[in-house]
Design an enzyme around this catalytic site. Structure first.
Site, PDB file in Angstrom:
ATOM      1  N   CYS A   1       4.638   0.790  15.088  1.00 28.31           N
ATOM      2  CA  CYS A   1       4.393   1.719  13.987  1.00 28.31           C
ATOM      3  C   CYS A   1       3.811   3.011  14.551  1.00 28.31           C
ATOM      4  CB  CYS A   1       3.428   1.087  12.984  1.00 28.31           C
ATOM      5  SG  CYS A   1       3.032   2.156  11.598  1.00 28.31           S
TER       6      CYS A   1
ATOM      7  N   GLU B   1       0.823  -1.208   0.000  1.00 26.94           N
ATOM      8  CA  GLU B   1       0.000   0.000   0.000  1.00 26.94           C
ATOM      9  C   GLU B   1       0.855   1.255   0.000  1.00 26.94           C
ATOM     10  OE1 GLU B   1      -1.909  -0.926   3.770  1.00 26.94           O
ATOM     11  OE2 GLU B   1      -0.750   0.654   4.747  1.00 26.94           O
TER      12      GLU B   1
ATOM     13  N   HIS C   1       0.208   5.772   1.117  1.00 27.01           N
ATOM     14  CA  HIS C   1      -0.694   6.769   1.683  1.00 27.01           C
ATOM     15  C   HIS C   1       0.042   8.094   1.822  1.00 27.01           C
ATOM     16  CE1 HIS C   1       1.493   5.050   5.018  1.00 27.01           C
ATOM     17  NE2 HIS C   1       0.801   3.934   4.927  1.00 27.01           N
TER      18      HIS C   1
ATOM     19  N   HIS D   1       4.903   0.304   0.185  1.00 28.32           N
ATOM     20  CA  HIS D   1       5.643  -0.495   1.161  1.00 28.32           C
ATOM     21  C   HIS D   1       4.850  -1.735   1.581  1.00 28.32           C
ATOM     22  CE1 HIS D   1       3.147   2.347   3.423  1.00 28.32           C
ATOM     23  NE2 HIS D   1       3.055   1.400   4.342  1.00 28.32           N
TER      24      HIS D   1
ATOM     25  N   HIS E   1       5.206   7.195   7.930  1.00 29.66           N
ATOM     26  CA  HIS E   1       5.281   6.080   8.867  1.00 29.66           C
ATOM     27  C   HIS E   1       6.641   6.098   9.549  1.00 29.66           C
ATOM     28  CE1 HIS E   1       2.333   2.555   7.812  1.00 29.66           C
ATOM     29  NE2 HIS E   1       1.720   3.618   8.262  1.00 29.66           N
TER      30      HIS E   1
END
Length: 269
Positions: free
Chosen positions: A257, A203, A205, A243, A209
């Site tokens: 995370c 995915e 976004h 990733h 992260h």
């Protein structure tokens, strides 16, 4: 809008007004987009400004609408037209017009506010209520999460990795640690664990992260790069970087995370 004029001053080339000053500005994080309004010093037409306004407010994934800010040589006499064209969820910018209206800047600003109130109903809202005492805070937020064997935490339960099934994954559990329980943080801390042979979804976004290895060994793919992630290794993932994490061992692979509390939903590559 500084340095963007060359992209919009031609009808045969460049970038659409709404895409540039509306959609792209929102994607890079702008809450307000300042642009030359029709009737000002620049050659923007009414349809150009309407296009920017509509793109700033149109649905765009999980992003919230942004505020249009028509400017560029606006005067008090323009406020009525701007109020009709843009509505209440807008920012009206007058600069030189205030200085030119009167030698008394405070008086000019007061007249500007009076003109705003003439077109819009004034509404004052109190800030969101916060906990008023240490006792209330202690009841609302659990500040110490006791670690337990098997990578569990007291008062926190494992939940499904994702609700949606449009992104493929296998054998992943998640534990929400901080951010979802009234802590008031701007970030969320989660723990994910991937079983042997499992993998997270591939995915991307808009939000960033931070991934910290916690248990076992995994493989992180980010873009065209593959990294072996061991305990206490730290990786920063950029916005829109594709990733995925995989467990190619026979033991569980877990990682912490950190993400923004307010964030967009994952997208397919």
């Amino acid at each position: 809008p500084a340095l963007t004029g060359s992209y919009t001053n031609s009808d045969s080339q460049g970038i659409d007004h709404g895409v540039l000053l509306g959609t792209l500005f929102r994607l890079i994080g702008a809450d307000i987009s300042i642009f030359p309004n029709v009737g000002g010093r620049f050659a923007y037409r009414a349809e150009n400004c309407a296009r920017i306004r509509d793109c700033l407010r149109a649905p765009l994934g999980e992003l919230r609408p942004a505020w249009p800010c028509p400017a560029g040589g606006m005067h008090m006499s323009n406020l009525g037209g701007m109020a009709a064209d843009y509505g209440a969820d807008s920012v009206f910018l007058l600069g030189g017009a205030l200085l030119g209206h009167s030698a008394d800047l405070r008086s000019s600003t007061g007249m500007f506010l009076d003109e705003i109130r003439r077109h819009f109903h004034e509404r004052l809202e109190a800030p969101a209520k916060v906990n008023e005492s240490t006792d209330e805070l202690a009841e609302a937020v659990l500040r110490h999460l006791k670690f337990a064997p098997g990578f569990q935490w007291a008062n926190r339960e494992s939940t499904p990795y994702k609700d949606a099934d449009d992104l493929a994954f296998k054998g992943v559990r998640r534990v929400e640690l901080v951010g979802k329980f009234g802590e008031g943080t701007r970030c969320d801390l989660r723990y994910f664990e991937v079983e042997a042979g499992g993998f997270t979804s591939l995915e991307k976004h808009l939000h960033t992260h931070i991934v910290i290895g916690a248990r076992g060994i995994g493989v992180l793919t980010m873009g065209n790069e593959r990294i072996t992630l061991e305990p206490m290794d730290v990786v920063y993932l950029r916005p829109l970087e594709v990733h995925q994490l995989r467990n190619q061992t026979r033991e569980p692979f877990g990682f912490l995370c950190i993400v923004d509390h307010e964030r967009d939903r994952p997208m397919k590559p």
